[in-house]
Design a protein around this motif. Structure first.
Motif: not given
Length: 142
Positions: A6-12, A17, A20, A32, A35
């Motif tokens: 998954a690509v978290s918001n921090d990594q996006a 973003k 998301y 998920n 994500l």
């Protein structure tokens, strides 16, 4: 364990973003599934567009009814991931949790209007026996 990270918001990326944020505003969370699509912004956007147009736009059916039908189908298919996500969404739309549980386990027991129950019966038939769907049954429901 997930095979697709998954690509978290921090990594996006900024584009991801934004998508998301749209999901979080409309659903209260980012499933998920979306994500996992965060590595491909175009695919993510396409999937969000498809789901949004089918499920959220008020056309022939209100979105609450569409979500209830989705829950009936997820329960029949025993899709654990989809079932968990679709058990969450109706509550955010004001549908009582006990009704959602009925829909996921045995929609025939759900306290809904007769016309909605007919729609559930059609969804059950179509999910369990797709080749046996008759055009007259759909026309009768319309």
């Amino acid at each position: 364990m997930s095979w697709i990270p998954a690509v978290s918001n921090d990594q996006a990326s900024p584009e991801v973003k934004r998508i998301y944020e749209f999901l979080a505003e409309n659903w209260g969370f980012v499933p998920n599934y979306f994500l996992a699509l965060g590595r491909d912004p175009q695919l993510l956007q396409d999937q969000v567009n498809l789901f949004t147009h089918v499920m959220f736009e008020q056309r022939a059916l209100p979105k609450q009814i569409k979500e209830q039908v989705a829950l009936v189908v997820r329960g029949i298919n025993l899709s654990n991931y989809c079932l968990a996500a679709h058990l969450e969404l109706p509550g955010r739309m004001g549908i009582e949790q006990c009704v959602s549980r009925y829909l996921a386990s045995d929609c025939r027991s759900a306290p809904v209007q007769p016309t909605v129950m007919q729609l559930f019966r059609l969804a059950v038939h179509l999910t369990r026996h797709p080749p046996r769907l008759e055009r007259r049954r759909v026309h009768r429901l319309r």
